[in-house]
Design a protein around this motif. Structure first.
Motif, PDB file in Angstrom:
ATOM      1  N   ALA A 270       0.830  -1.205   0.000  1.00  0.00           N
ATOM      2  CA  ALA A 270       0.000   0.000   0.000  1.00  0.00           C
ATOM      3  C   ALA A 270       0.862   1.252   0.000  1.00  0.00           C
ATOM      4  CB  ALA A 270      -0.926  -0.007   1.213  1.00  0.00           C
ATOM      5  N   GLY A 271       1.968   1.211   0.749  1.00  0.00           N
ATOM      6  CA  GLY A 271       2.870   2.355   0.775  1.00  0.00           C
ATOM      7  C   GLY A 271       3.492   2.613  -0.585  1.00  0.00           C
ATOM      8  N   PHE A 272       3.940   1.556  -1.252  1.00  0.00           N
ATOM      9  CA  PHE A 272       4.512   1.721  -2.588  1.00  0.00           C
ATOM     10  C   PHE A 272       3.456   2.183  -3.588  1.00  0.00           C
ATOM     11  CE2 PHE A 272       7.820  -1.298  -0.985  1.00  0.00           C
ATOM     12  CZ  PHE A 272       8.903  -0.465  -1.197  1.00  0.00           C
ATOM     13  N   TYR A 273       2.237   1.666  -3.435  1.00  0.00           N
ATOM     14  CA  TYR A 273       1.149   2.063  -4.354  1.00  0.00           C
ATOM     15  C   TYR A 273       0.856   3.559  -4.235  1.00  0.00           C
ATOM     16  CZ  TYR A 273      -3.506   2.377  -6.410  1.00  0.00           C
ATOM     17  OH  TYR A 273      -4.591   2.744  -7.161  1.00  0.00           O
ATOM     18  N   ILE A 274       0.832   4.063  -2.996  1.00  0.00           N
ATOM     19  CA  ILE A 274       0.597   5.496  -2.785  1.00  0.00           C
ATOM     20  C   ILE A 274       1.717   6.324  -3.410  1.00  0.00           C
ATOM     21  CG2 ILE A 274       0.461   7.300  -1.018  1.00  0.00           C
ATOM     22  CD1 ILE A 274      -0.926   5.218   0.789  1.00  0.00           C
ATOM     23  N   GLY A 275       2.940   5.836  -3.229  1.00  0.00           N
ATOM     24  CA  GLY A 275       4.082   6.549  -3.781  1.00  0.00           C
ATOM     25  C   GLY A 275       4.028   6.645  -5.294  1.00  0.00           C
ATOM     26  N   VAL A 276       3.566   5.561  -5.944  1.00  0.00           N
ATOM     27  CA  VAL A 276       3.512   5.534  -7.411  1.00  0.00           C
ATOM     28  C   VAL A 276       2.263   6.236  -7.935  1.00  0.00           C
ATOM     29  CG1 VAL A 276       3.350   4.055  -9.454  1.00  0.00           C
ATOM     30  CG2 VAL A 276       4.877   3.427  -7.574  1.00  0.00           C
TER      31      VAL A 276
ATOM     32  N   ASN B   9      10.454   6.160  -8.406  1.00  0.00           N
ATOM     33  CA  ASN B   9      11.385   5.425  -7.543  1.00  0.00           C
ATOM     34  C   ASN B   9      10.684   4.332  -6.741  1.00  0.00           C
ATOM     35  OD1 ASN B   9      13.501   7.015  -8.398  1.00  0.00           O
ATOM     36  ND2 ASN B   9      13.409   8.418  -6.652  1.00  0.00           N
ATOM     37  N   PHE B  10       9.368   4.437  -6.628  1.00  0.00           N
ATOM     38  CA  PHE B  10       8.609   3.454  -5.867  1.00  0.00           C
ATOM     39  C   PHE B  10       8.225   2.236  -6.704  1.00  0.00           C
ATOM     40  CE2 PHE B  10       8.355   7.058  -3.165  1.00  0.00           C
ATOM     41  CZ  PHE B  10       8.009   6.619  -1.896  1.00  0.00           C
TER      42      PHE B  10
ATOM     43  N   ASN C 291      -2.630  -2.237 -16.181  1.00  0.00           N
ATOM     44  CA  ASN C 291      -2.343  -3.651 -16.403  1.00  0.00           C
ATOM     45  C   ASN C 291      -1.277  -4.155 -15.426  1.00  0.00           C
ATOM     46  OD1 ASN C 291      -2.664  -6.137 -17.736  1.00  0.00           O
ATOM     47  ND2 ASN C 291      -0.911  -5.725 -19.061  1.00  0.00           N
ATOM     48  N   LEU C 292      -0.392  -3.265 -14.997  1.00  0.00           N
ATOM     49  CA  LEU C 292       0.611  -3.625 -13.989  1.00  0.00           C
ATOM     50  C   LEU C 292      -0.073  -4.051 -12.699  1.00  0.00           C
ATOM     51  CD1 LEU C 292       3.480  -3.611 -12.680  1.00  0.00           C
ATOM     52  CD2 LEU C 292       3.116  -1.167 -12.251  1.00  0.00           C
ATOM     53  N   TYR C 293      -1.026  -3.241 -12.234  1.00  0.00           N
ATOM     54  CA  TYR C 293      -1.740  -3.575 -10.999  1.00  0.00           C
ATOM     55  C   TYR C 293      -2.595  -4.832 -11.168  1.00  0.00           C
ATOM     56  CZ  TYR C 293      -0.476   1.251  -9.889  1.00  0.00           C
ATOM     57  OH  TYR C 293       0.211   2.427  -9.674  1.00  0.00           O
ATOM     58  N   THR C 294      -3.213  -4.973 -12.314  1.00  0.00           N
ATOM     59  CA  THR C 294      -4.048  -6.148 -12.572  1.00  0.00           C
ATOM     60  C   THR C 294      -3.217  -7.430 -12.563  1.00  0.00           C
ATOM     61  OG1 THR C 294      -5.543  -4.807 -13.939  1.00  0.00           O
ATOM     62  CG2 THR C 294      -5.680  -7.203 -14.179  1.00  0.00           C
ATOM     63  N   THR C 295      -2.048  -7.367 -13.185  1.00  0.00           N
ATOM     64  CA  THR C 295      -1.157  -8.538 -13.224  1.00  0.00           C
ATOM     65  C   THR C 295      -0.749  -8.959 -11.824  1.00  0.00           C
ATOM     66  OG1 THR C 295      -0.279  -7.910 -15.392  1.00  0.00           O
ATOM     67  CG2 THR C 295       1.057  -9.413 -14.061  1.00  0.00           C
ATOM     68  N   ILE C 296      -0.320  -7.995 -11.004  1.00  0.00           N
ATOM     69  CA  ILE C 296       0.102  -8.303  -9.630  1.00  0.00           C
ATOM     70  C   ILE C 296      -1.069  -8.836  -8.818  1.00  0.00           C
ATOM     71  CG2 ILE C 296       0.946  -7.282  -7.487  1.00  0.00           C
ATOM     72  CD1 ILE C 296       2.636  -5.387  -9.137  1.00  0.00           C
ATOM     73  N   LEU C 297      -2.248  -8.227  -8.988  1.00  0.00           N
ATOM     74  CA  LEU C 297      -3.423  -8.630  -8.220  1.00  0.00           C
ATOM     75  C   LEU C 297      -3.832 -10.063  -8.521  1.00  0.00           C
ATOM     76  CD1 LEU C 297      -5.841  -8.052  -6.369  1.00  0.00           C
ATOM     77  CD2 LEU C 297      -7.043  -7.138  -8.378  1.00  0.00           C
ATOM     78  N   TRP C 298      -4.048 -10.369  -9.809  1.00  0.00           N
ATOM     79  CA  TRP C 298      -4.543 -11.697 -10.165  1.00  0.00           C
ATOM     80  C   TRP C 298      -3.511 -12.786  -9.898  1.00  0.00           C
ATOM     81  CZ3 TRP C 298      -9.219 -13.186 -10.293  1.00  0.00           C
ATOM     82  CH2 TRP C 298     -10.238 -12.330 -10.710  1.00  0.00           C
TER      83      TRP C 298
END
Length: 352
Positions: free
Chosen positions: A114-120, A127-128, A251-258
């Motif tokens: 969650a911290g990295f997601y907020i940073g990005v 950098n996140f 698609n980056l988030y979708t790939t990590i999620l699934w």
């Protein structure tokens, strides 16, 4: 202290040979108990041990997940597996453990992600991104691995060894898979993909568990899960990077999620099953090639290959319901092998 089995010179005070696992007969337990490390281990062991049950019901196995646990309990878990803290087989409880640490690890991983997601996503700081991919790729595989580590009733594998297997075993199995893919490049399909990847992981797992030091079914289950966790995490990180390079951030988030949601029933569970099946047929005997053609090993390995092939088969409507069914099927077999592993410990205690 020289091992009579492999002639390896061990430090004084160990319970078994660090090289081959041969058990030493103690002549002076009083000297061992006077060491600081032994005193600490004894103190930590006074923490009430995890209650166990014989019946593998979900309400029993996972009943301690939502209870409060002290740091001392976690410390006790993390000091097991060394030559000084591995219990004798007669001291091992052969009933169902009640793991809980894996759930805490999952929460920690979620908070970090969650911290990295907020940073990005919110601050737009590139950098996140590496941290986002790494934590996202490893979160679920490592959580599942910690579950297998807690279920390893013999408590004879240290956490540093598990980290080593995750990193070295993960990359080694991927490289071996690439060799097989190169050989089979003219006939790439779901079946050959399943054969190549599962055979690569099997070879890697067997290279770690073929020595008598890891001779229990539950040891094979854990080492296999470590190799599978490394394979799954590195593969997910690669797919996530591809999504990022394509310019599609969503698609980056979708790939990590699934891939995270499906990770427990994929590479981690399949490699764990292969490792457990191998240790089941090898037992206390030295490694021989004919072990690999025994029915009890081949039936599990072929089942794993079949599930992997079905997982990759492009059937309309297969995703994600077909994968969910395969996850359930994989874990049914996992729990059956955990039961076999606990039964094995009970039998060895009687013989000891």
């Amino acid at each position: 202290m020289k091992c009579p089995q492999c002639v390896y010179t061990n430090p004084d005070g160990v319970k078994f040979c660090i090289s081959c696992g041969e058990t030493f007969v103690k002549n002076n337990m009083e000297e061992d108990e006077n060491s600081f490390f032994y005193e600490f281990a004894h103190y930590v062991d006074m923490v009430p041990r995890i209650e166990r049950s014989i019946e593998p019901k979900f309400q029993n196995v996972f009943s301690r997940v939502f209870r409060n646990h002290s740091e001392l309990e976690a410390e006790r878990l993390f000091i097991v597996g060394t030559a000084l803290t591995t219990p004798k087989i007669s001291e091992v409880t052969d009933t169902w453990p009640k793991p809980w640490l894996f759930a805490r690890m999952f929460i920690v991983a979620l908070l970090a992600f969650a911290g990295f997601y907020i940073g990005v996503d919110y601050f737009g700081n590139v950098n996140f991104i590496p941290g986002l991919i790494i934590v996202g790729a490893f979160a679920v595989p490592l959580t599942t691995l910690i579950f297998f580590w807690e279920m390893n009733a013999p408590q004879n594998i240290a956490i540093y060894r598990i980290i080593y297997v995750v990193l070295i075993g993960g990359i080694l199995s991927m490289l071996v898979a690439l060799v097989f893919f190169d050989i089979l490049k003219n006939i790439i399909n779901p079946i050959t993909i399943g054969i190549a990847e599962e055979l690569a992981k099997a070879i890697t797992v067997i290279s770690f568990v073929r020595y008598r030091k890891y001779r229990y079914i539950l040891n094979g289950l854990l080492i296999g899960a470590a190799v599978g966790a490394g394979f799954a995490a590195f593969e997910t990180a690669g797919y996530a990077l591809r999504s990022l390079m394509s310019g599609d951030a969503q698609n980056l988030y979708t790939t990590i999620l699934w891939r995270g949601l499906l990770a427990p029933g994929g590479h981690v569970a399949w490699a764990a099953l292969t490792g457990a099946a191998f240790c089941r047929v090898q037992g206390d005997h030295p490694f021989k090639l004919n072990t690999l053609v025994k029915y009890k090993f081949l039936r599990v390995f072929f089942l794993v290959v079949l599930m992997h092939a079905l997982w990759d088969t492009p059937i309309t409507g297969m995703f994600p319901f077909g994968q969910a069914f395969l996850i359930i099927a994989s874990w049914i077999v996992v729990f059956l092998l955990i039961r076999a592993g606990l039964k094995e410990i009970g039998e060895k205690k009687v013989m000891d």
